[in-house]
Design a protein around this motif. Structure first.
Motif: not given
Length: 447
Positions: A34, A56, A65, A72, A85, A87, A108, A125, A130
């Motif tokens: 991420v 995100e 979260c 995630w 991806v 965050a 998101i 989620r 995703i």
């Protein structure tokens, strides 16, 4: 000097507490797939990219979260090399969250072909949900490109130069005041000299930043330039001694602010978006007229601030509006906190008052509720800007006593009509008609 046994215990406790704090604030690490996004790298990594991004927006304290984090990460690993991806800690980078209207966590967004208009992700989620959404978005991009659509990531230098597009507003001695002074918009103004080498290097960055800022703020932050050698009245008024000099103008400031940030496009855009967020409207103050208003506001925000105001017959419309104005002022002061703001009249939501322990302090009263933990804190000071500010400031730094919401859940909320903005009316009493009563029927001695 060797620490005592008690000091050693204290040091160990502090170490454990520090470790817990770090763990709570770091949902993602450098070892994950991420990408950590922030105000400083978001435009370069996401907006200027030709790749598909799933981003995100989260808060470290948010339970949802924390539950999403492992899924995630799993999705990021599965999509590595295919889809980016990332965050954003929106609690830390609040201006970036404000830019995209983030009101609840996690949120998101999918940044596809048009980076300036990301899509909301509302699917499951889970890693599977995703990744499915990411692959569907990829297919959509391919279809659009086959159909002749191009990326709208904004800020591509070649695109701007080919089209000759330039959103920098040229200002002069004659046009400056009419455009800038008193404007409700924010103005970033470069004072330059045509012969200045630093100004020439800044020119393409300034032009590209102007286009992106215009698109991302809807024109509420304007980028301009003044040839200080040709407009010496302006240069003298603002004490311009070197080139380029950048100043920020806004009606709420008595004097312009000096811009002392970096001179790359991303630096300029980041500062503009920060200014835009700072001057965004205050959160809406809602009356609790039904259960949905209360639950949505409290579920979507870290805290919801609930005021119980005196009955309209006790204050009249003028007095009630004074209380509401105090709340609006505090909402504006703390608008970057992503808190919800609610109010109700005393007695209308009696069960809610009881669940929050309101009543012993009289009215007006105020409670700050954490719906995730079902805990609340009560305002003990005055219902004034100073009193509420002290109350909220203590909460902001983790101080202040809290209590559990009675029953660990919100009680039944009555559905009522919203206040009409008028003074209250006393109940009308029926007149008693005495016309048919013959007083002569009574003994005069009894009268």
């Amino acid at each position: 000097m060797k620490p005592t046994s008690e000091q050693g215990d204290m040091l160990r406790m502090l170490g454990i507490f520090s470790t817990l704090l770090v763990t709570a604030s770091a949902l993602y690490s450098a070892s994950d797939d991420v990408v950590d996004l922030s105000q400083s790298n978001f435009n370069k990594e996401v907006i200027q990219s030709d790749e598909l991004w799933l981003v995100e927006f989260y808060a470290p304290w948010c339970g949802h979260c924390q539950n999403l984090a492992p899924e995630w990460k799993k999705a990021a690993s599965a999509l590595k090399g295919i889809v980016k991806v990332g965050a954003v800690d929106a609690d830390k980078h609040q201006s970036l969250g404000g830019q995209y209207g983030i009101q609840g966590f996690p949120t998101i967004k999918i940044f596809g072909l048009n980076k300036n208009k990301p899509d909301d992700y509302n699917g499951a989620r889970s890693a599977q949900g995703i990744t499915d959404a990411a692959l569907n978005a990829l297919r959509s991009i391919v279809r659009d490109r086959l159909g002749g659509k191009s990326s709208s990531s904004s800020g591509k230098k070649s695109s701007d130069s080919k089209s000759g597009k330039n959103d920098v507003i040229a200002l002069t001695d004659d046009t400056f005041d009419a455009n800038v002074i008193g404007s409700s918009d924010i103005w970033m103004v470069e004072f330059y000299a045509p012969w200045c080498g630093h100004c020439k290097r800044l020119e393409p960055e300034w032009a590209e930043a102007a286009t992106e800022i215009k698109e991302q703020t809807g024109g509420k932050v304007k980028v301009a330039a003044v040839d200080a050698t040709a407009n010496q009245m302006l240069a003298s008024r603002y004490g311009i001694r070197g080139y380029p000099t950048i100043k920020i103008f806004h009606k709420d400031e008595d004097a312009p602010i000096d811009y002392d940030g970096g001179r790359s496009k991303s630096d300029i855009v980041a500062r503009a978006l920060e200014l835009f967020a700072e001057n965004a409207p205050a959160p809406e103050l809602l009356e609790i007229t039904n259960e949905d208003v209360l639950k949505k506001t409290c579920d979507d925000h870290q805290l919801c601030i609930v005021a119980v105001l005196p009955h309209i017959l006790d204050t009249g419309a003028s007095g009630r509006n004074d209380y509401l104005d105090v709340m609006k002022a505090m909402g504006n002061k703390y608008k970057k906190k992503f808190w919800g703001w609610l109010w109700t009249e005393a007695g209308v939501q009696a069960e809610l008052e009881d669940s929050l322990g309101i009543g012993g302090f009289g009215y007006p009263a105020m409670a700050a509720i954490n719906a995730r933990k079902m805990k609340y804190a009560l305002l003990k000071g005055s219902f004034s800007e100073q009193g509420i500010n002290e109350f909220l400031r203590e909460l902001s730094v983790g101080r202040g006593s809290t209590s559990p919401v009675k029953g660990a859940a919100f009680p039944k909320i009555n559905t009522v009509d919203p206040w009409d903005g008028k003074d209250g009316q006393l109940p009308v009493e029926e007149d008693i008609d005495l016309s048919d009563v013959d007083l002569d029927d009574y003994d005069k001695d009894e009268l």
